[in-house]
Design a protein around this motif. Structure first.
Motif, PDB file in Angstrom:
ATOM      1  N   GLU A   1       0.826  -1.203   0.000  1.00 36.14           N
ATOM      2  CA  GLU A   1       0.000   0.000   0.000  1.00 36.14           C
ATOM      3  C   GLU A   1       0.862   1.255   0.000  1.00 36.14           C
ATOM      4  OE1 GLU A   1      -2.212  -0.998   3.460  1.00 36.14           O
ATOM      5  OE2 GLU A   1      -4.043  -1.343   2.326  1.00 36.14           O
ATOM      6  N   LEU A   2       1.963   1.207   0.732  1.00 38.92           N
ATOM      7  CA  LEU A   2       2.844   2.371   0.770  1.00 38.92           C
ATOM      8  C   LEU A   2       3.470   2.628  -0.596  1.00 38.92           C
ATOM      9  CD1 LEU A   2       4.828   2.253   4.122  1.00 38.92           C
ATOM     10  CD2 LEU A   2       3.090   3.887   3.412  1.00 38.92           C
ATOM     11  N   LEU A   3       3.871   1.544  -1.259  1.00 36.83           N
ATOM     12  CA  LEU A   3       4.517   1.707  -2.549  1.00 36.83           C
ATOM     13  C   LEU A   3       3.530   2.111  -3.643  1.00 36.83           C
ATOM     14  CD1 LEU A   3       6.997  -1.304  -2.560  1.00 36.83           C
ATOM     15  CD2 LEU A   3       7.527   1.100  -2.203  1.00 36.83           C
ATOM     16  N   ASP A   4       2.300   1.543  -3.592  1.00 37.12           N
ATOM     17  CA  ASP A   4       1.348   1.768  -4.666  1.00 37.12           C
ATOM     18  C   ASP A   4       0.431   2.958  -4.419  1.00 37.12           C
ATOM     19  OD1 ASP A   4       2.441  -0.413  -5.872  1.00 37.12           O
ATOM     20  OD2 ASP A   4       0.946  -1.824  -5.097  1.00 37.12           O
ATOM     21  N   THR A   5      -0.126   3.009  -3.240  1.00 35.18           N
ATOM     22  CA  THR A   5      -1.111   4.067  -2.969  1.00 35.18           C
ATOM     23  C   THR A   5      -0.786   4.820  -1.699  1.00 35.18           C
ATOM     24  OG1 THR A   5      -2.517   2.517  -1.741  1.00 35.18           O
ATOM     25  CG2 THR A   5      -2.927   2.738  -4.105  1.00 35.18           C
ATOM     26  N   GLY A   6       0.398   4.585  -1.153  1.00 37.18           N
ATOM     27  CA  GLY A   6       0.722   5.188   0.136  1.00 37.18           C
ATOM     28  C   GLY A   6       1.527   6.453  -0.008  1.00 37.18           C
ATOM     29  N   LEU A   7       2.550   6.582   0.800  1.00 36.84           N
ATOM     30  CA  LEU A   7       3.292   7.826   0.915  1.00 36.84           C
ATOM     31  C   LEU A   7       3.942   8.239  -0.404  1.00 36.84           C
ATOM     32  CD1 LEU A   7       4.284  10.008   2.867  1.00 36.84           C
ATOM     33  CD2 LEU A   7       6.244   8.544   3.376  1.00 36.84           C
ATOM     34  N   LEU A   8       4.568   7.277  -1.113  1.00 38.81           N
ATOM     35  CA  LEU A   8       5.252   7.640  -2.350  1.00 38.81           C
ATOM     36  C   LEU A   8       4.291   8.182  -3.402  1.00 38.81           C
ATOM     37  CD1 LEU A   8       7.925   4.833  -2.783  1.00 38.81           C
ATOM     38  CD2 LEU A   8       8.262   7.209  -2.153  1.00 38.81           C
ATOM     39  N   SER A   9       3.082   7.603  -3.427  1.00 38.76           N
ATOM     40  CA  SER A   9       2.124   8.098  -4.412  1.00 38.76           C
ATOM     41  C   SER A   9       1.722   9.533  -4.124  1.00 38.76           C
ATOM     42  CB  SER A   9       0.886   7.192  -4.424  1.00 38.76           C
ATOM     43  OG  SER A   9       0.184   7.301  -3.204  1.00 38.76           O
ATOM     44  N   ARG A  10       1.788   9.934  -2.871  1.00 39.87           N
ATOM     45  CA  ARG A  10       1.387  11.301  -2.497  1.00 39.87           C
ATOM     46  C   ARG A  10       2.481  12.325  -2.831  1.00 39.87           C
ATOM     47  NH1 ARG A  10      -3.125  10.721   0.951  1.00 39.87           N
ATOM     48  NH2 ARG A  10      -3.410   8.568   1.638  1.00 39.87           N
ATOM     49  N   VAL A  11       3.714  11.833  -2.968  1.00 43.72           N
ATOM     50  CA  VAL A  11       4.787  12.771  -3.306  1.00 43.72           C
ATOM     51  C   VAL A  11       5.200  12.646  -4.773  1.00 43.72           C
ATOM     52  CG1 VAL A  11       5.650  12.772  -0.958  1.00 43.72           C
ATOM     53  CG2 VAL A  11       6.611  11.166  -2.599  1.00 43.72           C
TER      54      VAL A  11
ATOM     55  N   ALA B   1      13.944   9.212  -4.239  1.00 44.81           N
ATOM     56  CA  ALA B   1      14.322   9.468  -5.617  1.00 44.81           C
ATOM     57  C   ALA B   1      14.525   8.168  -6.390  1.00 44.81           C
ATOM     58  CB  ALA B   1      15.600  10.306  -5.654  1.00 44.81           C
ATOM     59  N   LEU B   2      15.162   7.187  -5.774  1.00 39.51           N
ATOM     60  CA  LEU B   2      15.399   5.914  -6.447  1.00 39.51           C
ATOM     61  C   LEU B   2      14.099   5.153  -6.666  1.00 39.51           C
ATOM     62  CD1 LEU B   2      18.667   4.802  -4.633  1.00 39.51           C
ATOM     63  CD2 LEU B   2      18.446   5.452  -7.021  1.00 39.51           C
ATOM     64  N   HIS B   3      13.180   5.216  -5.704  1.00 37.99           N
ATOM     65  CA  HIS B   3      11.880   4.537  -5.885  1.00 37.99           C
ATOM     66  C   HIS B   3      11.082   5.205  -6.987  1.00 37.99           C
ATOM     67  CE1 HIS B   3      11.396   1.258  -2.991  1.00 37.99           C
ATOM     68  NE2 HIS B   3      12.267   1.920  -2.233  1.00 37.99           N
ATOM     69  N   LEU B   4      11.097   6.512  -7.042  1.00 37.01           N
ATOM     70  CA  LEU B   4      10.377   7.203  -8.128  1.00 37.01           C
ATOM     71  C   LEU B   4      11.040   6.902  -9.461  1.00 37.01           C
ATOM     72  CD1 LEU B   4       9.634  10.688  -6.530  1.00 37.01           C
ATOM     73  CD2 LEU B   4       8.057   8.783  -6.885  1.00 37.01           C
TER      74      LEU B   4
ATOM     75  N   THR C   1       4.850  13.829  -7.724  1.00 41.61           N
ATOM     76  CA  THR C   1       4.368  14.991  -8.477  1.00 41.61           C
ATOM     77  C   THR C   1       5.457  15.399  -9.468  1.00 41.61           C
ATOM     78  OG1 THR C   1       5.282  16.580  -6.917  1.00 41.61           O
ATOM     79  CG2 THR C   1       3.066  15.752  -6.459  1.00 41.61           C
ATOM     80  N   PRO C   2       5.106  16.155 -10.501  1.00 45.18           N
ATOM     81  CA  PRO C   2       6.135  16.605 -11.455  1.00 45.18           C
ATOM     82  C   PRO C   2       7.282  17.347 -10.792  1.00 45.18           C
ATOM     83  CG  PRO C   2       3.944  16.997 -12.333  1.00 45.18           C
ATOM     84  CD  PRO C   2       3.747  16.554 -10.928  1.00 45.18           C
ATOM     85  N   GLU C   3       6.954  18.150  -9.786  1.00 45.81           N
ATOM     86  CA  GLU C   3       7.990  18.911  -9.109  1.00 45.81           C
ATOM     87  C   GLU C   3       8.965  17.976  -8.374  1.00 45.81           C
ATOM     88  OE1 GLU C   3       4.789  19.430  -8.791  1.00 45.81           O
ATOM     89  OE2 GLU C   3       4.452  21.370  -9.782  1.00 45.81           O
ATOM     90  N   VAL C   4       8.392  16.994  -7.662  1.00 47.72           N
ATOM     91  CA  VAL C   4       9.240  16.075  -6.909  1.00 47.72           C
ATOM     92  C   VAL C   4      10.061  15.215  -7.860  1.00 47.72           C
ATOM     93  CG1 VAL C   4       9.273  14.133  -5.301  1.00 47.72           C
ATOM     94  CG2 VAL C   4       7.729  16.054  -4.897  1.00 47.72           C
ATOM     95  N   ARG C   5       9.448  14.786  -8.951  1.00 48.01           N
ATOM     96  CA  ARG C   5      10.194  13.990  -9.922  1.00 48.01           C
ATOM     97  C   ARG C   5      11.358  14.796 -10.520  1.00 48.01           C
ATOM     98  NH1 ARG C   5       9.226   9.160 -11.801  1.00 48.01           N
ATOM     99  NH2 ARG C   5       7.350   8.045 -11.137  1.00 48.01           N
ATOM    100  N   ALA C   6      11.107  16.052 -10.810  1.00 51.71           N
ATOM    101  CA  ALA C   6      12.172  16.895 -11.347  1.00 51.71           C
ATOM    102  C   ALA C   6      13.312  17.040 -10.335  1.00 51.71           C
ATOM    103  CB  ALA C   6      11.613  18.262 -11.715  1.00 51.71           C
ATOM    104  N   TYR C   7      12.933  17.225  -9.085  1.00 53.37           N
ATOM    105  CA  TYR C   7      13.940  17.336  -8.030  1.00 53.37           C
ATOM    106  C   TYR C   7      14.730  16.033  -7.915  1.00 53.37           C
ATOM    107  CZ  TYR C   7      16.019  17.906  -3.413  1.00 53.37           C
ATOM    108  OH  TYR C   7      16.908  17.971  -2.362  1.00 53.37           O
ATOM    109  N   SER C   8      14.031  14.889  -7.993  1.00 48.98           N
ATOM    110  CA  SER C   8      14.688  13.593  -7.871  1.00 48.98           C
ATOM    111  C   SER C   8      15.653  13.362  -9.018  1.00 48.98           C
ATOM    112  CB  SER C   8      13.637  12.478  -7.829  1.00 48.98           C
ATOM    113  OG  SER C   8      12.793  12.620  -6.709  1.00 48.98           O
TER     114      SER C   8
END
Length: 474
Positions: A379-389, A469-472, A391-398
């Protein structure tokens, strides 16, 4: 038995010879100190055997007097170096004061004597530990005796080489050993009335060279009183155990349940620490594998015990750790409904319980705030914390964060190395084993990663950002 100077002299391999103070050679040796100082007293403690060759020996009378005042048990004087024989003045001073003086031949090394004494002290410590373990086992076996208090005080008094007794709240003696210990009840009562008339507390004092201590016994409003001339550090634990066992006997049903819970908690601790065989040897019925580990927030220990009696639990500081069978998730959810939340690990074998505990603990940070009653890794990996972060901004930062590693022109797989290092929780041995590289190679790669990123991998914040960053990136 503790080593004495006389026993050391009897060791023929050292060739020691007593020249003075024969009447005091039965003193116990607490340690050996080698010194060639004119005045070694500031560095000595009572019970020390001083070894010296006397190169700076001053006035013998003052030298021996200071050693005697410091509690030195004897002087081992090495001949053949600074002095061909023991100086006559030193011999006379030792004879006058009764200080044991032992001649140490040239072929005997001081280090051998020191090692011999140290080994004997170690053996004595081991024997003391075994003695403590023996009496603790004997005290536990006392619970099967017809007269539990009587058997406990008898064994305790024998081990302490003193006396022990159990009194009720009116100071009527329930059991005493030896029988003359009953004479101490008046003194015990008077001391308790003087020090703590308004409450029940543990007390200790010295009287007639005897250390006396009194301990309240839970559930019976009584006291355990003991007296001994030499209470060791282990003695406190043994007395405490005896007091606990008396409380156990006083309210057996409650105590049995408490012990059972403690044993089950020990089994759970063994499991989550990877000590499967120790968990099995507790005799507790372990959850059938595969098992899950849950970190629970909420005051649900009593409800969990009733609903899932086969589960093992440990009450932590602000959380409850639970080990249960694979298909107990639904039951756990029913218990938690409206009462709390839990982070639940994947189903694993007993041998992987420590990994499951780490996984649940890492997920427990997501329990704060609102959300489902049960949180799993999926749930954390699919619909949990990572899914909430995500976002395009976070992906760009990563992507920017990992860019220096990807742009580094090298045959080294720095991103893969970092991914494995974080997956191993920063464990160097496990990381190098998984990557099949030497620890020095791993060190080089990690230093290169830190250099490129401009960050230290020792900080939690850096590891957390890189992990996200690695998970995204996946």
């Amino acid at each position: 038995m503790t080593l004495t100077l006389a026993a050391l002299v009897r060791e023929r391999e050292f060739g020691l010879r007593v020249l003075a103070g024969e009447e005091a050679v039965n003193r116990t040796i607490g340690w050996v100190h080698v010194s060639e100082l004119a005045d070694p007293v500031p560095f000595l403690r009572a019970g020390t055997l001083l070894l010296t060759t006397g190169p700076r020996l001053g006035p013998p009378d003052a030298f021996v007097a200071r050693l005697s005042d410091a509690g030195v048990v004897g002087i081992g004087f090495g001949v053949g170096l600074s002095h061909a024989s023991v100086p006559p003045g030193l011999l006379r001073a030792c004879q006058n004061t009764g200080m044991p003086l032992v001649e140490v031949p040239l072929e005997t090394r001081f280090s051998d004597i020191t090692k011999f004494v140290a080994d004997d002290l170690a053996r004595t410590a081991v024997r003391a530990a075994r003695s403590t373990a023996d009496v603790e086992r004997a005290l536990i076996r006392s619970l099967a005796a017809p007269d539990v208090p009587g058997e406990i005080v008898r064994r305790l008094a024998k081990w302490l080489n003193g006396w022990a007794m159990v009194c009720d709240q009116e100071f009527r003696v329930i059991a005493a050993a030896p029988s003359k210990a009953r004479r101490e009840v008046k003194r015990v009562r008077a001391e308790l009335d003087r020090v703590s008339p308004a409450g029940r507390f543990s007390l200790s004092w010295s009287a007639d060279k005897t250390q006396v201590s009194v301990h309240p016994i839970e559930h019976m409003d009584g006291y355990l009183a003991v007296g001994t001339s030499n209470l060791s550090s282990d003695g406190h634990g043994v007395i405490s155990m005896a007091s606990s066992l008396l409380a156990f006997q006083a309210e057996q049903a409650t105590a049995v349940r408490r012990v059972e819970r403690a044993l089950r908690a020990s089994a759970a601790r063994f499991l989550v620490r990877g000590l499967v065989q120790d968990a099995i040897e507790t005799g507790v019925s372990l959850p059938k594998p595969p098992i899950r580990v849950a970190v629970i927030l909420g005051d649900v220990a009593a409800q969990l015990e009733r609903a899932m009696p086969e589960a093992l639990s440990i009450q932590g500081d602000g959380y409850l750790l639970c080990v249960f069978e694979r298909y107990g998730v639904r039951q756990l959810a029913e218990v938690l409904e409206g009462r709390g939340r839990a982070a639940v690990s994947d189903a694993v074998a007993w041998e992987k319980a420590s990994d499951a505990f780490t996984q649940a603990l890492n997920m427990s940070g997501a329990l704060a705030g609102a959300g489902p009653v049960i949180i799993t890794n999926a749930e954390l990996l699919d619909t949990g914390l990572l899914s909430r972060v995500d976002t395009p901004e976070v992906r760009a930062y990563s992507e920017a964060l990992l860019a220096p590693l990807r742009g580094h022109e090298s045959s080294l797989d720095l991103v893969g190395t970092l991914r494995t290092f974080l997956a191993c929780d920063g464990n160097w041995n496990e990381t190098s084993a998984r990557l099949e590289i030497h620890r020095h190679t791993l060190r080089y790669r990690l230093h290169k990663i830190e250099e490129l990123l401009g960050r230290s991998l020792d900080t939690v914040s850096t590891r957390a950002e890189l992990w996200v960053a690695l998970h995204l990136d996946n």
